[in-house]
Design a protein around this motif. Sequence first.
Motif, short mmCIF file in Angstrom:
data_model
loop_
_atom_site.label_atom_id
_atom_site.label_comp_id
_atom_site.label_asym_id
_atom_site.label_seq_id
_atom_site.Cartn_x
_atom_site.Cartn_y
_atom_site.Cartn_z
N ASP A 1 3.93 5.06 -8.15
CA ASP A 1 4.56 5.80 -8.91
C ASP A 1 5.71 7.18 -8.23
OD1 ASP A 1 2.34 6.95 -7.61
OD2 ASP A 1 1.70 8.19 -9.51
N LEU A 2 5.49 6.89 -7.17
CA LEU A 2 6.64 7.70 -6.30
C LEU A 2 7.76 7.09 -6.11
CD1 LEU A 2 4.15 9.63 -5.57
CD2 LEU A 2 4.85 9.76 -3.43
N THR A 3 8.84 7.41 -5.93
CA THR A 3 10.04 6.94 -5.75
C THR A 3 10.31 6.57 -4.34
OG1 THR A 3 11.33 8.89 -5.27
CG2 THR A 3 11.28 8.26 -7.62
N SER B 1 0.86 -1.33 0.11
CA SER B 1 0.01 0.00 -0.07
C SER B 1 0.77 1.24 -0.07
CB SER B 1 -0.91 0.03 1.31
OG SER B 1 -1.59 -0.90 0.99
N LEU B 2 2.03 1.33 -0.73
CA LEU B 2 2.49 2.68 -1.01
C LEU B 2 2.30 3.01 -2.34
CD1 LEU B 2 5.86 1.56 0.29
CD2 LEU B 2 4.02 2.59 1.65
N TYR B 3 2.72 4.29 -2.57
CA TYR B 3 2.47 4.94 -4.18
C TYR B 3 3.38 4.36 -5.04
CZ TYR B 3 -0.77 7.85 -1.24
OH TYR B 3 -1.89 8.02 -0.43
#
Lengths: 296, 367
Positions: free
Chosen positions: A88-90, A84-86
Amino acid sequence: MISAINISKNYGGVRAVDSWSVEVKRGELYGLIGPDGAGKTTFFRLLTTMLLPDGGSATVAGMDIVKDFKKIRRIFGYMPGKFSLYEDLTVEENLRFFAALFETTIEQNIHLVEEIYSQLRRFADRPAGKLSGGMKQKLALCCAMIHSPEVLFLDEPTTGVDVVSRREFWEMLKTLKSKGLTIMVSTPYMDEAQMCDRIALVSGGRFLGVDTPENTVKNFDGKLFSVSADSMKTLTADLKAFPDTITAFSFGDSVHLRIRDNDGSIDHLRQYLSNYKNLVISEIQPAIEDCFMAKI
Amino acid sequence: MRRFASFVKKEFIHIFRDRVTMLILFLMPIVMIVLFSYAVTTEVKCIQTAVLDLSGDFATRKIITALENDGYFQITRILHSPNELQTVFNDGKINLAVVFSENFAESLHHGTGASLQLLADGTEANSAAMYVNYAQGVLRGCLFDFNRLDGAAPVINTNVKMLYNPSGKSEYNFVPGVMGLMLLLINAMMTSVSIVREKERGTMEMLLASPLPPFQIILAKLAPYFTVSAAVLAIILLFSRFMLGVPIAGNIFLLLGLCLLYIFVALALGLLISTIVNSQLAAMLVSGMVLMMPTMLLSGLMFPIESMPKILQWLSCIVPARWFIAALKKVMIQGVGFENAITEFAVLGFMAAFYVALSLKKFKIRL
């Protein structure tokens, strides 16, 4: 630190969590062991104030999960079962975002997860979605830890992770525990139970019991034998039909047989199975999995 | 505040790293405006005209020349007998036929009234009405000239000028309409999808498991789309002004204020949708279908509201685009001041407040 009394949650008539009572001490590494559909995720969501219970009550750090949900949300770190992390974010952007969400910074708390993050640092500019399974879980753990929580809820953190990464992950949990963190972790893998201070066995929404891994094994009811022979296909069925048998289930290339502790039952068994060629019967020490099967 | 800022930053990253989002946001409005303005134009350019001149005198010749010179008419057939009329219409090659009666000039001169018949292909009723209108315009011009030649006082002196749209340009009508449709659809769709995506990917669980208050989540979701929409709006307005030549007659700040208010209504509507549905697909469908149909049909974009049945007129009152398009025509094309569009501003303002309040109430603080 965590206390639940007869807590229940129903989903459309199905008792996902049926009257569980749990007591977790400060600084404890507490394991929830059970197969899919046991109610582990629902229990985590109750404790993390994501769901309201249908019955019973629970507190985290002395705060009620219904009334004080806002306060509780400040003090725990949470790793849901699904990544459950983004994506498209690094790596670094994710960590920075979750730090900011709790009004802190990476720099302030990175020492808590330095050992884990040192492995991730060379991927700092990579989108989180492009990490391997093990790396994703390590990043998720970093994000759950970055606001320096008192309690850590980890819902199946090692599912879908390779053996080496799983071992590393558990080593990290031990390190975190040594820093005084209370950790509740769930897993479907019985072999991981050994790493916990205490384990609760759960299945089909029922709470089967809780003890240290050693006592869980020690208090095994009956005697356990490993039985193997040439024609394995009929062996399990025949063993189940044997009068003294309590449970029999195939376990790799042998059958684990639990029988009542009567004198001479093994001799009876040898007679009963005399048709089988290359019959091997040996008493074995029960593992967590055997205890689990014995309790269902 | 730093927390809120990093949330907004995160949202911008989502927008800028997703090519599809960028394409929809920036390219779709322009494509739509161009399509609607050039292709779906209602303007009449080239009226295929047939002439049946039973008189053949100086007056009829003058009228025919006037038609030819007008630019809208193309005289493709000269007929010689009334029997041919049916045939040319059946072939579908003719939009309009002009029939002069015998002794046309003489009747005109004696004041007994010269008869002239205009026949139009009525299968496309709206266009037919327009052809006849155009033709009558040319005829009036000719009549005026005849009167002057005779030295008598002009009997007919009609001067029709179409207000605000002197040349009947359809871009003037379509630009406000398309803006009403595009700004609503894009913003409602983008916000609803972006919130529902968090639910679908499980990141909403992470957000809820933090001390971030719900209204900050909502505000942080709206802020980036509001900013991006303002940029899109600037592009649309510049494009309309300089490529399509639509005048911006009114106060530019009033116009911007109106558009930004409308964008906010659209964002709030998207927010409301996101609190109801649970998948990105459902969010797309709801914002696409449920918003698009009423906006197309009931906003005045396609059909004038005044000519609808009463019940549809009432229904159109809940369509935000109806109020926006009405206000935009006033502010942008007519160039009137705020006091003339106060109702529209008030209704839009109320809608925005209502949607935001409802979404805040419906926003789930748990799973």
